[in-house]
Design a protein around this motif. Structure first.
Motif, PDB file in Angstrom:
ATOM      1  N   GLU A 104       2.308  -0.766   6.889  1.00 27.16           N
ATOM      2  CA  GLU A 104       2.138  -0.525   5.593  1.00 27.16           C
ATOM      3  C   GLU A 104       3.560  -0.876   4.724  1.00 27.16           C
ATOM      4  OE1 GLU A 104      -0.296   3.268   5.300  1.00 27.16           O
ATOM      5  OE2 GLU A 104       0.382   2.968   3.162  1.00 27.16           O
ATOM      6  N   THR A 140       5.037  13.333   6.026  1.00 30.02           N
ATOM      7  CA  THR A 140       4.118  12.275   6.236  1.00 30.02           C
ATOM      8  C   THR A 140       4.741  10.609   6.121  1.00 30.02           C
ATOM      9  OG1 THR A 140       2.971  12.557   4.227  1.00 30.02           O
ATOM     10  CG2 THR A 140       2.012  13.565   5.931  1.00 30.02           C
ATOM     11  N   ALA A 157       0.743  -1.213  -0.099  1.00 30.26           N
ATOM     12  CA  ALA A 157       0.092  -0.040  -0.076  1.00 30.26           C
ATOM     13  C   ALA A 157       0.791   1.415  -0.107  1.00 30.26           C
ATOM     14  CB  ALA A 157      -0.844   0.130   0.990  1.00 30.26           C
ATOM     15  N   SER A 158       0.498   2.047  -0.224  1.00 33.15           N
ATOM     16  CA  SER A 158       0.914   3.604  -0.402  1.00 33.15           C
ATOM     17  C   SER A 158       0.904   4.416   0.900  1.00 33.15           C
ATOM     18  CB  SER A 158       0.823   4.412  -1.567  1.00 33.15           C
ATOM     19  OG  SER A 158       1.255   5.599  -1.690  1.00 33.15           O
ATOM     20  N   ALA A 159       2.210   4.972   1.435  1.00 32.28           N
ATOM     21  CA  ALA A 159       1.958   6.030   2.624  1.00 32.28           C
ATOM     22  C   ALA A 159       1.490   7.303   1.925  1.00 32.28           C
ATOM     23  CB  ALA A 159       3.221   6.239   3.111  1.00 32.28           C
ATOM     24  N   GLY A 160       1.165   7.601   0.449  1.00 30.39           N
ATOM     25  CA  GLY A 160       1.048   8.799   0.110  1.00 30.39           C
ATOM     26  C   GLY A 160       1.705   8.885  -1.032  1.00 30.39           C
ATOM     27  N   ASP A 161       1.165   9.120  -2.044  1.00 28.63           N
ATOM     28  CA  ASP A 161       1.649   9.450  -3.598  1.00 28.63           C
ATOM     29  C   ASP A 161       2.816  10.636  -3.476  1.00 28.63           C
ATOM     30  OD1 ASP A 161       0.428   7.385  -3.984  1.00 28.63           O
ATOM     31  OD2 ASP A 161      -0.940   8.164  -5.628  1.00 28.63           O
ATOM     32  N   ARG A 177      -1.112  10.534 -11.244  1.00 25.40           N
ATOM     33  CA  ARG A 177      -1.655   9.228 -10.238  1.00 25.40           C
ATOM     34  C   ARG A 177      -2.383   8.283 -11.147  1.00 25.40           C
ATOM     35  NH1 ARG A 177      -1.379  12.924  -5.543  1.00 25.40           N
ATOM     36  NH2 ARG A 177       0.931  12.944  -5.227  1.00 25.40           N
ATOM     37  N   HIS A 194       1.386   0.672  -5.288  1.00 25.93           N
ATOM     38  CA  HIS A 194       0.445   0.128  -4.155  1.00 25.93           C
ATOM     39  C   HIS A 194      -0.661  -0.955  -4.806  1.00 25.93           C
ATOM     40  CE1 HIS A 194      -2.359   3.556  -4.952  1.00 25.93           C
ATOM     41  NE2 HIS A 194      -1.319   4.205  -5.172  1.00 25.93           N
ATOM     42  N   ALA A 212       1.491   4.506   7.386  1.00 24.68           N
ATOM     43  CA  ALA A 212       0.913   4.038   8.725  1.00 24.68           C
ATOM     44  C   ALA A 212       1.491   2.510   8.873  1.00 24.68           C
ATOM     45  CB  ALA A 212      -0.506   3.605   8.325  1.00 24.68           C
ATOM     46  N   LYS A 213       1.205   2.300  10.292  1.00 21.34           N
ATOM     47  CA  LYS A 213       1.582   1.202  11.029  1.00 21.34           C
ATOM     48  C   LYS A 213       1.441  -0.030  10.004  1.00 21.34           C
ATOM     49  CE  LYS A 213       2.023  -1.696  15.122  1.00 21.34           C
ATOM     50  NZ  LYS A 213       1.274  -1.798  16.436  1.00 21.34           N
ATOM     51  N   ASP A 273       2.661   4.188  13.560  1.00 19.50           N
ATOM     52  CA  ASP A 273       2.197   5.506  12.542  1.00 19.50           C
ATOM     53  C   ASP A 273       2.965   6.557  12.319  1.00 19.50           C
ATOM     54  OD1 ASP A 273      -0.278   3.888  12.073  1.00 19.50           O
ATOM     55  OD2 ASP A 273      -1.444   4.947  13.576  1.00 19.50           O
ATOM     56  N   ASP A 305      -4.587   4.664 -10.620  1.00 19.64           N
ATOM     57  CA  ASP A 305      -5.324   3.687  -9.843  1.00 19.64           C
ATOM     58  C   ASP A 305      -4.328   2.879  -8.809  1.00 19.64           C
ATOM     59  OD1 ASP A 305      -7.508   2.653  -8.258  1.00 19.64           O
ATOM     60  OD2 ASP A 305      -7.968   1.221  -9.912  1.00 19.64           O
ATOM     61  N   ARG A 306      -3.343   2.216  -9.356  1.00 18.52           N
ATOM     62  CA  ARG A 306      -2.586   1.379  -8.547  1.00 18.52           C
ATOM     63  C   ARG A 306      -1.090   1.754  -8.509  1.00 18.52           C
ATOM     64  NH1 ARG A 306      -5.622  -0.478  -5.349  1.00 18.52           N
ATOM     65  NH2 ARG A 306      -7.487  -1.863  -6.099  1.00 18.52           N
TER      66      ARG A 306
END
Lengths: 106, 250
Positions: B41, B35, B21-25, B217, B249, B38-39, B75, B219-220
């Motif tokens: 991820e 940022t 998963a992504s922490a944020g693009d 960005r 992600h 998340a824990k 986190d 979808d994946r």
């Protein structure tokens, strides 16, 4: 003196920035608390939902106004986005509860 | 050390591997945001950087690649490993180093007055050892995001690891601004200022780069890219560099 103005301008800028997320994540009003409780969502859950929305849903893009989508639309969006945010189920539920409650009071 | 084909295949395998998963693009390629993942991820990022300098037939090109795996320990604390930094120069793939990084998020750029985080990195190569520390700052104003990094690094180099006979330091700062046109497309600019200290003593010439960036960005996955021109005139540093980060992600 110039420095003072600059500092004040900087502070105003920062406070303005904090205010700007209130549109995408309004503060929890007494009316929302009541509405939430009626559907079994505690005040704490709404607070958590709001915090998660503001922190975890802003890493890729800005928040959109809650009024932009219906409760049903939000349901689908959050389900899709929760995957991308790595949200746990209870975190997703809290965001859903918060958005549903806010949307209903608009 | 030459990078083997198999290693490349493994790295590619890691990049394409399952549950990520992504922490944020990323909005920037040189500037770090405050940022963290998340824990629990995991995030994969592949960097490609092209650097070029010189003129005419004396022009030289270098292509650097990095494969990074990031993991949310809590986190707030994110650990990362650069599985490999390697480069292609004169048609040969050469392994450079492996690095470990930690980012500790202190405040959030949306809900707090100012977002902040601390960044630490240890880099190990067969000919080098490097330590780096940075302060990351960020503020989000809805679709506009501003980020600033400042840091110092110390580097030891030699013919073999442990046999270091050169040391140098560097001060760096970078700044980025990004505007979101839609969740799919963001445009902005980045600025980079580096100041080297040979033998940790004399400051060299400051090198400054600036240029536009864009983030797309899907979808994946996402692609973020920056083109940086050197605005100073330091001839032994790249006069142009271009970087793209490809993150995924699932």
């Amino acid at each position: 003196m110039f420095k003072v103005y600059l500092t004040l301008a900087g502070l105003g800028f920062l406070v303005g920035g904090c205010a700007s997320f209130r549109e995408g994540a309004p503060e929890i009003s007494p009316a929302m608390t009541k509405l939430g409780q009626a559907s079994g969502d505690s005040f704490e859950k709404l607070v958590t939902g709001r915090r998660l929305l503001a922190t975890r849903c802003t890493t890729c893009h800005a928040l959109e106004p809650v009024s932009k989508y219906t409760v049903e639309e939000w349901g689908g969006i959050v389900e899709d986005m929760a995957d991308r945010s790595g949200l746990k189920e209870e975190e997703e539920n809290a965001i859903q509860a918060y958005l549903t409650t806010v949307r209903k009071t608009l | 050390m030459k990078l083997q084909k198999t290693t490349c295949t493994i790295l590619l395998g890691i990049s394409l591997l399952g549950e990520v998963a992504s922490a944020g693009d990323r909005r920037f390629t040189y500037v770090y945001e405050t940022t963290t993942a998340a824990k629990g991820e995991i995030e994969v990022e592949n960097f490609a950087t092209w650097k070029t300098r010189g003129e005419g037939s004396g022009r030289s090109n270098e292509f650097d690649f990095r494969h990074e795996l990031e993991y949310g320990v809590t986190d707030r604390l994110q650990a990362g490993i650069y599985v490999a930094d390697w480069k292609v120069a004169d048609g040969q793939a050469i392994y450079k180093d492996t690095a470990f990084e930690l980012i500790y998020n202190m405040t959030n750029p949306v809900t707090d007055l100012l977002g902040s985080a601390l960044y630490g990195e240890v880099k190990l190569g067969d000919q080098l050892f490097k330590l780096e520390g940075k302060l990351l700052l960020q503020k989000n104003f809805g679709p506009i995001v501003l980020a600033y990094n400042a840091g110092i690094e110390a580097e030891w180099e030699g013919d073999r690891f442990g046999d270091f006979n050169e040391r140098s330091g560097e001060f760096m700062e970078s700044f980025g601004v990004s505007y979101q046109f839609s969740p799919y497309f963001l445009l902005g600019g980045e600025f980079l200022h580096e100041l080297g200290f040979d033998e940790w003593q004399e400051a060299g010439d400051p090198v400054i780069y600036a240029g536009p960036n864009a983030s797309f960005r899907f979808d994946r996955f996402y692609v973020t890219t920056t083109a940086m021109m050197q605005v100073t005139a330091v001839t032994d540093e790249a006069d142009f560099q271009w970087r793209a980060i490809f993150g995924m992600h699932f």
